[in-house]
Design an enzyme around this catalytic site. Sequence first.
Site: not given
Length: 300
Positions: A141-143
């Site tokens: 998942l993106d940060r």
Amino acid sequence: MKNKRPRTRGFQPAKPKEYNVTEAEELLPFLIKVVNKSRNSVKSILSRGQVAIDGRVSTQFNDKLQPGQKVTIRTDMVTEAPPMSGITILHEDDAIIVIEKASGLLSIASDNEKSNTAYRQLSDYVKAQHSDNKIFVVHRLDRDTSGVMVFARSEEIKQKMQQEWTTTKERAYVALVEGSVSKPEGTITSWLKETSTHKMFSSKYENDGQKAITHYKVVQGNNNFTLMELSLDTGRKNQIRVHMHDIGHPIAGDRKYGAGDRSIKRLCLHARKLNFSHPVTGLALRFVTDIPNLFKSKSR
């Protein structure tokens, strides 16, 4: 409702590793030689009581060894896991660990951040159960995206799950987007490409890039914000963020892809649901997390 966390724990304890002493020397240099670890790592093993000489536990680095003695090192010592930040474990067994990741926490290390990641924290967690335990990233998942994320406990399980990831039965997100979305539901299809600065965009031409398909449904909204549920047929980099920008409703807090409101300090994208078959048992697993309160309050 979050899935209840089972009481099972990691792999079966391994047998102690045994080493025969062939010459007189002190314990510390002997251990450094046979385990091929740094001096500090070996001292840590000693301090935890993992080393025994002829069955007698030793924590003294200068204990004298004599030819014919046997040194054993236990690898199944359970130590206290360091506290985790930004991670809630939803499920764990001998094959997988499923977590809910907070916004702002990296999935894996980057050039700028090596230690404070979901991967690093979970790696420390499983090694506290058994020093030989490892974890492997199934997907990322993106940060700044929060939500459900899956880790495997072996390379084989990781590869199996990644090969089957495109057939995952359900991957649903919720997003708070800017403005009022008039169409209650729809599907966005485009071909995504990446700039030299690592920003994704939809090509103007068919088949020019990676095909990306996003389905959306409006949950609730007002003139300023809309809460949407989204599901993916594909899992391209920044897919949802680009597609929301494409329809003129960027995700709240997403300045990279056109958000204008500065009052929201996080990317309002959350991986809410995940439904897949267990890689070992084949049983259906479904994880549903709560919609973040910020998303609900802003869209009322």
